[in-house]
Enzyme design. Structure first.
Site, PDB file in Angstrom:
ATOM      1  N   THR A   1      -0.333 -10.456  20.890  1.00 17.57           N
ATOM      2  CA  THR A   1      -0.147  -9.073  20.940  1.00 17.57           C
ATOM      3  C   THR A   1      -0.556  -8.473  21.904  1.00 17.57           C
ATOM      4  OG1 THR A   1      -0.513  -8.929  18.746  1.00 17.57           O
ATOM      5  CG2 THR A   1       2.016  -8.835  19.717  1.00 17.57           C
ATOM      6  N   LEU A   2      -0.839  -7.594  22.622  1.00 19.62           N
ATOM      7  CA  LEU A   2      -1.201  -7.073  23.197  1.00 19.62           C
ATOM      8  C   LEU A   2      -1.363  -5.764  24.129  1.00 19.62           C
ATOM      9  CD1 LEU A   2      -1.242  -9.973  26.129  1.00 19.62           C
ATOM     10  CD2 LEU A   2      -3.297  -9.712  24.777  1.00 19.62           C
TER      11      LEU A   2
ATOM     12  N   LYS B   1       0.329  -4.304   4.954  1.00 18.51           N
ATOM     13  CA  LYS B   1       1.028  -5.361   5.995  1.00 18.51           C
ATOM     14  C   LYS B   1       1.390  -6.064   5.519  1.00 18.51           C
ATOM     15  CE  LYS B   1      -2.907  -4.565   8.899  1.00 18.51           C
ATOM     16  NZ  LYS B   1      -2.439  -3.475   9.368  1.00 18.51           N
ATOM     17  N   GLY B   2       2.127  -6.381   4.578  1.00 18.95           N
ATOM     18  CA  GLY B   2       2.586  -7.834   3.814  1.00 18.95           C
ATOM     19  C   GLY B   2       3.902  -7.039   2.950  1.00 18.95           C
TER      20      GLY B   2
ATOM     21  N   GLY C   1       5.640   6.719   9.638  1.00 21.69           N
ATOM     22  CA  GLY C   1       6.231   5.939   8.504  1.00 21.69           C
ATOM     23  C   GLY C   1       5.744   4.422   9.125  1.00 21.69           C
TER      24      GLY C   1
ATOM     25  N   GLU D   1      -4.748  -9.098   3.789  1.00 19.07           N
ATOM     26  CA  GLU D   1      -5.231  -7.533   2.752  1.00 19.07           C
ATOM     27  C   GLU D   1      -5.055  -8.412   0.998  1.00 19.07           C
ATOM     28  OE1 GLU D   1      -2.223  -4.594   4.058  1.00 19.07           O
ATOM     29  OE2 GLU D   1      -3.832  -3.731   5.979  1.00 19.07           O
TER      30      GLU D   1
ATOM     31  N   ASN E   1       0.800  -1.076   0.016  1.00 18.27           N
ATOM     32  CA  ASN E   1      -0.166  -0.453  -0.332  1.00 18.27           C
ATOM     33  C   ASN E   1       0.586   1.227  -0.352  1.00 18.27           C
ATOM     34  OD1 ASN E   1      -2.453  -1.417   0.012  1.00 18.27           O
ATOM     35  ND2 ASN E   1      -2.217  -1.548   2.346  1.00 18.27           N
TER      36      ASN E   1
ATOM     37  N   GLY F   1       2.940  -3.966  14.489  1.00 17.51           N
ATOM     38  CA  GLY F   1       2.440  -5.390  15.163  1.00 17.51           C
ATOM     39  C   GLY F   1       3.721  -5.888  13.782  1.00 17.51           C
ATOM     40  N   ASP F   2       3.688  -5.267  12.777  1.00 14.51           N
ATOM     41  CA  ASP F   2       4.298  -6.384  11.929  1.00 14.51           C
ATOM     42  C   ASP F   2       5.775  -6.169  11.657  1.00 14.51           C
ATOM     43  OD1 ASP F   2       1.637  -5.636  10.189  1.00 14.51           O
ATOM     44  OD2 ASP F   2       2.107  -3.225   8.989  1.00 14.51           O
TER      45      ASP F   2
HETATM   46  O1  RIB Z   1      -0.390  -2.534   9.821  1.00 10.49           O
HETATM   47  C1  RIB Z   1       0.173  -1.063   8.959  1.00 10.49           C
HETATM   48  C2  RIB Z   1      -0.228  -1.239   7.970  1.00 10.49           C
HETATM   49  O2  RIB Z   1      -1.309  -1.435   7.935  1.00 10.49           O
HETATM   50  C3  RIB Z   1       0.232   0.025   6.799  1.00 10.49           C
HETATM   51  O3  RIB Z   1       1.544   0.700   6.483  1.00 10.49           O
HETATM   52  C4  RIB Z   1      -1.040   0.379   6.126  1.00 10.49           C
HETATM   53  O4  RIB Z   1      -0.878   0.112   4.383  1.00 10.49           O
HETATM   54  C5  RIB Z   1      -2.510  -0.748   6.538  1.00 10.49           C
HETATM   55  O5  RIB Z   1      -1.732  -1.867   5.516  1.00 10.49           O
END
Ligand code: RIB
Length: 297
Positions: free
Chosen positions: A211-212, A39-40, A278, A136, A10, A242-243
């Site tokens: 995760t909390l 997220k990916g 970011g 996603e 994204n 989280g990612d």
């Molecule tokens: O986890 C964060 C992400 O969630 C952002 O980068 C946004 O693109 C959404 O996918």
């Protein structure tokens, strides 16, 4: 052993705001930044920055070249990313003065995966390889079924949780990385201890990370559980925290590190990420994470 992540890319339009805009309200934003995210892609970047040789799969539109450039810069293998006609996915993100965010997604190319595309990518992976997924992209149920048939271990971060996930055979997942909301939606329960206990009962063979947020993270596998508190920092933007945790956790797992050490490394990586704006660009490199951990001792 190879690692594939079929996931979203994204363009994140990040608006700094005083407060998250309310229904019916018009609010002027303070600043707009456009970052790379999804997220990916965030999770592939976290894996790569943690030192894993990761392949990313998924689709972008004609405006998606910056993702290919970033993959090249950080060592994410982009040969299975397909460029199609139309727009790359995007996210409209508001970040308020307390670093709280809200995210609105436009799926774009992320929602145009086909069974043929999935088959073509999975053809290059097999027994013993790992596949990481989030929610996603479309075709999730199909991807999980095909990967499982091929003996590929599936790690799932079911984020954002929606009804589509009910069509996925979660029994085929080996590693779950869920937050408290997703855990609640999977189990129908609320308290973290109950959610974890129920998930262990539902998926006795799986490794489960819960995760909390500011309350840390829990891990369960069989009868073993661990807890990891967060590292307190002054957050400016929690996007991709989280990612970052997910990518670092899988990296540690692949290296055969002990679970408590993996949890600590992942918590430190995401604590660093939230001190920066970011998504992709906020994820720290492994050396920085290890140096910061050393300072704690
Ligand atoms: O986890 C964060 C992400 O969630 C952002 O980068 C946004 O693109 C959404 O996918």
């Amino acid at each position: 052993m190879k690692v594939l992540n079929i996931g979203s890319m994204n363009l994140d339009y990040v608006y700094e705001v005083d407060h998250i805009v309310l229904p019916g309200e018009t609010e002027a934003s303070v600043r707009l930044n456009v970052f790379l995210g999804g997220k990916g892609m965030n999770q592939s970047m976290a894996l790569a920055k943690a030192g894993v040789d990761v392949y990313h799969g998924g689709m972008i539109g004609e405006d998606g070249q910056p993702f290919l450039d970033a993959c090249k810069a950080y060592g994410v293998n982009a040969e299975y990313i397909k460029i199609i006609e139309g727009k790359t996915g995007h996210a409209i993100i508001q970040v308020d003065k307390n670093a709280q965010n809200s995210i609105l997604l436009y799926g774009g190319a992320n929602q145009r995966l086909t069974e043929e595309y999935v088959d073509e990518v999975l053809r290059h992976f097999g027994q013993g390889d790992f596949l990481l997924l989030q929610n996603e992209v479309n075709q999730l149920a199909y991807i999980v079924d095909r990967a499982y048939e091929k003996g590929i271990q599936v790690a799932l971060n079911p984020s954002p949780f929606d009804e589509k996930l009910r069509t996925v055979d979660l029994k085929k997942v080996s590693i779950f990385l869920v937050n408290e909301v997703e855990g609640g939606q999977i189990t129908g329960l609320e308290k973290p201890d109950d959610v974890l206990a129920k998930m262990r009962e539902m998926f006795p063979e799986a490794k489960i990370v819960l995760t909390l947020g500011k309350d840390g993270a829990m891990y369960a596998e069989g009868d073993v559980t661990y807890f990891q508190p967060v590292f307190a920092v002054k957050a400016v933007d929690t996007t991709a925290a989280g990612d970052t945790f997910t990518g670092y956790f899988l990296a540690g797992l692949m290296e055969g590190m002990d679970i408590p050490d993996i949890l600590k490394m992942s918590a430190k990586a995401s604590a660093i990420a939230v001190t920066r704006n970011g998504a992709v660009q906020s994820i720290p490199m492994r050396e920085e994470v290890m140096a910061a951990l050393k300072e704690e001792q």
